[in-house]
Motif scaffolding. Structure first.
Motif, mmCIF file in Angstrom:
data_model
loop_
_atom_site.group_PDB
_atom_site.id
_atom_site.type_symbol
_atom_site.label_atom_id
_atom_site.label_comp_id
_atom_site.label_asym_id
_atom_site.label_seq_id
_atom_site.Cartn_x
_atom_site.Cartn_y
_atom_site.Cartn_z
ATOM 1 N N ARG A 113 0.838 -1.211 0.000
ATOM 2 C CA ARG A 113 0.000 0.000 0.000
ATOM 3 C C ARG A 113 0.870 1.258 0.000
ATOM 4 N NH1 ARG A 113 -3.623 -2.558 3.891
ATOM 5 N NH2 ARG A 113 -2.458 -1.483 5.533
ATOM 6 N N GLN A 114 1.940 1.222 0.804
ATOM 7 C CA GLN A 114 2.834 2.376 0.877
ATOM 8 C C GLN A 114 3.529 2.601 -0.471
ATOM 9 O OE1 GLN A 114 5.641 2.133 4.074
ATOM 10 N NE2 GLN A 114 6.668 4.052 3.558
ATOM 11 N N ALA A 115 3.961 1.497 -1.087
ATOM 12 C CA ALA A 115 4.605 1.608 -2.396
ATOM 13 C C ALA A 115 3.627 2.122 -3.443
ATOM 14 C CB ALA A 115 5.164 0.248 -2.814
ATOM 15 N N SER A 116 2.373 1.647 -3.381
ATOM 16 C CA SER A 116 1.350 2.115 -4.336
ATOM 17 C C SER A 116 1.090 3.603 -4.159
ATOM 18 C CB SER A 116 0.053 1.322 -4.142
ATOM 19 O OG SER A 116 0.252 -0.051 -4.408
ATOM 20 N N THR A 117 1.033 4.060 -2.907
ATOM 21 C CA THR A 117 0.820 5.479 -2.647
ATOM 22 C C THR A 117 1.965 6.314 -3.212
ATOM 23 O OG1 THR A 117 -0.406 4.964 -0.633
ATOM 24 C CG2 THR A 117 0.460 7.195 -0.838
ATOM 25 N N THR A 118 3.202 5.838 -3.001
ATOM 26 C CA THR A 118 4.368 6.552 -3.510
ATOM 27 C C THR A 118 4.355 6.601 -5.025
ATOM 28 O OG1 THR A 118 5.670 5.837 -1.604
ATOM 29 C CG2 THR A 118 6.894 6.593 -3.519
ATOM 30 N N LEU A 119 4.045 5.479 -5.662
ATOM 31 C CA LEU A 119 4.004 5.433 -7.120
ATOM 32 C C LEU A 119 2.882 6.305 -7.679
ATOM 33 C CD1 LEU A 119 4.711 1.639 -7.716
ATOM 34 C CD2 LEU A 119 6.194 3.548 -8.332
ATOM 35 N N THR A 120 1.744 6.343 -6.990
ATOM 36 C CA THR A 120 0.638 7.203 -7.424
ATOM 37 C C THR A 120 1.058 8.669 -7.397
ATOM 38 O OG1 THR A 120 -0.985 5.616 -6.606
ATOM 39 C CG2 THR A 120 -1.742 7.863 -6.970
ATOM 40 N N LYS A 121 1.740 9.072 -6.329
ATOM 41 C CA LYS A 121 2.232 10.458 -6.243
ATOM 42 C C LYS A 121 3.236 10.744 -7.354
ATOM 43 C CE LYS A 121 1.664 10.965 -1.224
ATOM 44 N NZ LYS A 121 2.375 11.134 0.076
ATOM 45 N N ASP A 122 4.133 9.785 -7.601
ATOM 46 C CA ASP A 122 5.123 9.968 -8.654
ATOM 47 C C ASP A 122 4.459 10.081 -10.022
ATOM 48 O OD1 ASP A 122 7.015 9.828 -6.710
ATOM 49 O OD2 ASP A 122 7.594 7.749 -7.111
ATOM 50 N N LEU A 123 3.447 9.226 -10.248
ATOM 51 C CA LEU A 123 2.745 9.265 -11.533
ATOM 52 C C LEU A 123 2.021 10.591 -11.715
ATOM 53 C CD1 LEU A 123 1.949 7.753 -14.088
ATOM 54 C CD2 LEU A 123 0.029 6.759 -12.850
ATOM 55 N N ASN A 124 1.387 11.096 -10.672
ATOM 56 C CA ASN A 124 0.708 12.391 -10.766
ATOM 57 C C ASN A 124 1.699 13.505 -11.040
ATOM 58 O OD1 ASN A 124 -1.778 11.207 -10.275
ATOM 59 N ND2 ASN A 124 -1.670 11.539 -8.061
ATOM 60 N N LYS A 125 2.884 13.401 -10.412
ATOM 61 C CA LYS A 125 3.908 14.419 -10.638
ATOM 62 C C LYS A 125 4.397 14.387 -12.081
ATOM 63 C CE LYS A 125 8.068 16.244 -8.431
ATOM 64 N NZ LYS A 125 9.037 16.064 -7.335
ATOM 65 N N LEU A 126 4.618 13.163 -12.601
ATOM 66 C CA LEU A 126 5.036 13.026 -13.991
ATOM 67 C C LEU A 126 3.973 13.553 -14.954
ATOM 68 C CD1 LEU A 126 6.693 9.485 -13.883
ATOM 69 C CD2 LEU A 126 7.859 11.653 -14.292
ATOM 70 N N ARG A 127 2.720 13.275 -14.655
ATOM 71 C CA ARG A 127 1.631 13.774 -15.492
ATOM 72 C C ARG A 127 1.591 15.296 -15.492
ATOM 73 N NH1 ARG A 127 -2.992 9.520 -13.412
ATOM 74 N NH2 ARG A 127 -2.587 7.865 -14.968
ATOM 75 N N GLN A 129 -0.613 -3.195 -7.185
ATOM 76 C CA GLN A 129 -2.023 -3.402 -6.873
ATOM 77 C C GLN A 129 -2.419 -4.868 -7.037
ATOM 78 O OE1 GLN A 129 -3.677 -0.571 -9.635
ATOM 79 N NE2 GLN A 129 -3.648 1.127 -8.159
ATOM 80 N N GLN A 130 -1.894 -5.500 -8.094
ATOM 81 C CA GLN A 130 -2.177 -6.925 -8.290
ATOM 82 C C GLN A 130 -1.532 -7.767 -7.186
ATOM 83 O OE1 GLN A 130 -0.720 -7.690 -12.236
ATOM 84 N NE2 GLN A 130 -2.403 -6.600 -13.247
ATOM 85 N N ALA A 131 -0.303 -7.394 -6.791
ATOM 86 C CA ALA A 131 0.372 -8.114 -5.702
ATOM 87 C C ALA A 131 -0.408 -7.987 -4.402
ATOM 88 C CB ALA A 131 1.792 -7.571 -5.522
ATOM 89 N N THR A 132 -0.997 -6.809 -4.178
ATOM 90 C CA THR A 132 -1.812 -6.607 -2.982
ATOM 91 C C THR A 132 -3.020 -7.536 -2.985
ATOM 92 O OG1 THR A 132 -1.130 -4.293 -2.884
ATOM 93 C CG2 THR A 132 -3.085 -4.901 -1.626
ATOM 94 N N GLN A 133 -3.649 -7.677 -4.148
ATOM 95 C CA GLN A 133 -4.794 -8.584 -4.259
ATOM 96 C C GLN A 133 -4.385 -10.035 -3.993
ATOM 97 O OE1 GLN A 133 -6.392 -7.866 -8.155
ATOM 98 N NE2 GLN A 133 -7.275 -5.869 -7.622
ATOM 99 N N ARG A 134 -3.196 -10.414 -4.524
ATOM 100 C CA ARG A 134 -2.718 -11.787 -4.291
ATOM 101 C C ARG A 134 -2.446 -12.011 -2.810
ATOM 102 N NH1 ARG A 134 0.396 -10.762 -8.974
ATOM 103 N NH2 ARG A 134 2.239 -10.399 -7.666
ATOM 104 N N LYS A 135 -1.847 -11.025 -2.166
ATOM 105 C CA LYS A 135 -1.558 -11.150 -0.736
ATOM 106 C C LYS A 135 -2.846 -11.253 0.078
ATOM 107 C CE LYS A 135 2.848 -11.378 -0.606
ATOM 108 N NZ LYS A 135 3.486 -12.615 -0.096
ATOM 109 N N ARG A 136 -3.858 -10.524 -0.321
ATOM 110 C CA ARG A 136 -5.148 -10.619 0.364
ATOM 111 C C ARG A 136 -5.703 -12.038 0.255
ATOM 112 N NH1 ARG A 136 -5.916 -6.809 4.109
ATOM 113 N NH2 ARG A 136 -5.707 -4.688 3.293
ATOM 114 N N GLN A 137 -5.554 -12.641 -0.947
ATOM 115 C CA GLN A 137 -6.046 -13.994 -1.146
ATOM 116 C C GLN A 137 -5.213 -14.984 -0.326
ATOM 117 O OE1 GLN A 137 -8.834 -14.946 -2.803
ATOM 118 N NE2 GLN A 137 -8.395 -16.969 -1.935
ATOM 119 N N GLU A 138 -3.873 -14.768 -0.304
ATOM 120 C CA GLU A 138 -3.013 -15.628 0.512
ATOM 121 C C GLU A 138 -3.373 -15.516 1.989
ATOM 122 O OE1 GLU A 138 1.017 -14.614 -0.251
ATOM 123 O OE2 GLU A 138 0.949 -15.151 -2.374
ATOM 124 N N GLN A 139 -3.677 -14.306 2.409
ATOM 125 C CA GLN A 139 -4.068 -14.086 3.802
ATOM 126 C C GLN A 139 -5.349 -14.854 4.116
ATOM 127 O OE1 GLN A 139 -5.337 -10.066 4.913
ATOM 128 N NE2 GLN A 139 -3.921 -10.158 6.657
#
Length: 475
Positions: free
Chosen positions: A107-121, A185-195
């Motif tokens: 989640r933290q990595a996704s948040t960081t990447l989202t901020k980076d993507l918005n900055k690039l945009r 985001q896909q890895a997060t979904q997989r981890k949720r399923q593993e959990q």
């Protein structure tokens, strides 16, 4: 002027892109993720090992339970199964905690990447806006053909090309960040399923644990109704243990006596040879002294050889030396090296059986059924499959092969001043005096009347009993 502006814009936007990606790759989030990956690998290895142990115990327990008669062997196996089952639940709890940490990191990595993507945009939007504004002010073709000479034309063309390349590169970088974000985001979904799967596995293992505890209580209840029979078995077992202990002590005492006698013989021979040598040198000295006296009487010069023999100091009489401590109580060089090597193998010795589990541990403990009664194990009991091969845990010499009531066949192997003992064997494939290698077969395990296939394994150093669990390779 236009050329300088374009070049500055290209460099600025490229630097922003590089810093965004470099910042993510060097961020504490990535370092933490790498540490989590290591923790996951360690946990998965431990889960796999414990699961293999559970399966081994389950297989052996099924063989014991098929006899339909409840016995102490079955009770010990159930105890070990309960312990490994509880450990597995503990590992699943660790798994859930680690998965929660992994999801938080994602989640933290996704948040960081989202901020980076918005900055690039935003940067890309500013670039497109600036380019459109310049296009309205200066036509690119007009900008090219307004050059004063050919070299300036080429330079202006390169500036425009660099600006175009920078825009395309920024688009690629935005796509890369977007792909990374989707991956997280896909890895997060997989981890949720593993959990979710882990929670289900924990529920199942908890139910299995309760089933095992119920089975144990039933066995304890059945055995409780056989108190007199258990006391008889305990008395027979104690007699067998005492006989085995007496056998081992006699064996160790015999070996120590033989080593002492061997050392005494060798020392006496060394002293005899030394005395003969001293007598020979004394005789030579006496002959040299007589020759020198005769030469002096005759007025001649003594020979240098005779003078050297007389001037050489006499050898002291041989004295009994205290044995070198490295010789380990009269051990010869080969035995000392073997004992040292055995010592260095602590916690790395192979098991005497390839499959099995420790059903009864070293030391004193309460009887599992009879209240107020304590029992002592001078080694460890290892339950295994019926007919399983038994092997030597280290290089050594077979010092005894015998049979006794309650212990079946017994093999004792010497490793310098260490001894390993293998009891409750159905058959033996070695003989006294035979040299064996580590993992070499020495016999097969016996199965008792209750269907329990179990060996008694002991390690001694001289007359000191050692805990075999601290010497065997951990499972």
């Amino acid at each position: 002027m236009h050329a300088k502006f374009l070049r500055f814009s290209c460099v600025t936007h490229w630097s922003v892109i590089s810093l965004v990606l470099l910042g993510y790759l060097c961020s504490p989030t990535l370092v933490q993720a790498q540490q989590t990956v290591h923790s996951r690998q360690v946990l998965e290895k431990e889960k796999k090992q414990n699961l293999e142990k559970m399966n081994q115990i389950r297989t052996i327990l099924q063989q014991t339970a098929s006899e339909k008669q409840a016995g102490l062997g079955q009770l010990k196996a159930l105890d070990q199964q309960i312990q490994t089952q509880s450990h597995q639940i503990g590992l699943l709890n660790k798994d859930l905690q680690l998965t929660e940490s992994e999801i938080a990191e994602l989640r933290q990595a996704s948040t960081t990447l989202t901020k980076d993507l918005n900055k690039l945009r935003a940067e890309y939007g500013s670039m497109v806006y600036a380019a459109d504004k310049r296009r309205q002010q200066v036509n690119p073709m007009g900008f090219l053909f307004a050059a004063d000479n050919f070299n300036q034309l080429v330079a202006r063309y390169r500036y425009l090309r660099q600006y175009s390349d920078a825009r395309q590169s920024q688009v690629r970088q935005m796509n890369n960040v977007r792909t990374m974000l989707q991956g997280k985001q896909q890895a997060t979904q997989r981890k949720r399923q593993e959990q979710k799967n882990t929670i289900g596995a924990k529920v199942d293992e908890t139910k299995n644990l309760e089933t095992l505890k119920t089975a144990k209580n039933q066995v304890v209840k059945q055995l409780g109704q056989k108190e007199s029979e258990l006391k008889t078995e305990l008395a027979e077992s104690r007699r067998a243990v005492e006989q085995l202990e007496a056998l081992i002590k006699r064996l160790i005492l015999r070996e120590a006596k033989e080593r002492a006698e061997r050392e005494a013989r060798e020392r006496a021979e060394r002293d005899r040879i030394a005395r003969l040598e001293n007598a020979r040198r004394a005789a030579e000295r006496k002959r040299a002294e007589d020759a020198i006296a005769a030469a002096e009487k005759a007025g001649a010069k003594p020979t240098p050889a005779d003078v050297a023999k007389v001037e050489r100091p006499a050898e002291p009489e041989p004295t009994t030396k205290k044995p070198d401590e490295r010789r380990n109580n009269n051990l010869n060089d080969e035995e000392t090296a073997l004992a040292s090597s055995f010592t260095n193998s602590r916690a790395h010795l192979p098991w005497p059986v390839t499959k099995g589990f420790i059903s009864d541990h070293f030391g004193r403990k309460a009887h599992p059924v009879l209240k107020g009664i304590f029992v002592e194990n001078q080694g460890v009991d290892i339950q295994t499959n019926a007919g399983e091969g038994v092997r030597s845990v280290y290089d050594g010499i077979v010092q005894d092969v015998t049979s006794m009531p309650g212990m079946n066949n017994v093999v004792a192997i010497q490793h310098g001043d260490y001894f390993t003992v293998y009891a409750k064997l159905r058959s033996v494939s070695v003989r006294i005096g035979q040299r064996v290698k580590a993992r070499e077969a020495i016999g097969t395990v016996a199965t008792d009347k209750n269907g329990v296939s179990e060996i008694q394994f002991q390690i001694w150093k001289e007359f000191t009993k050692l805990n075999p669990e601290s010497w065997l390779n951990p499972r």
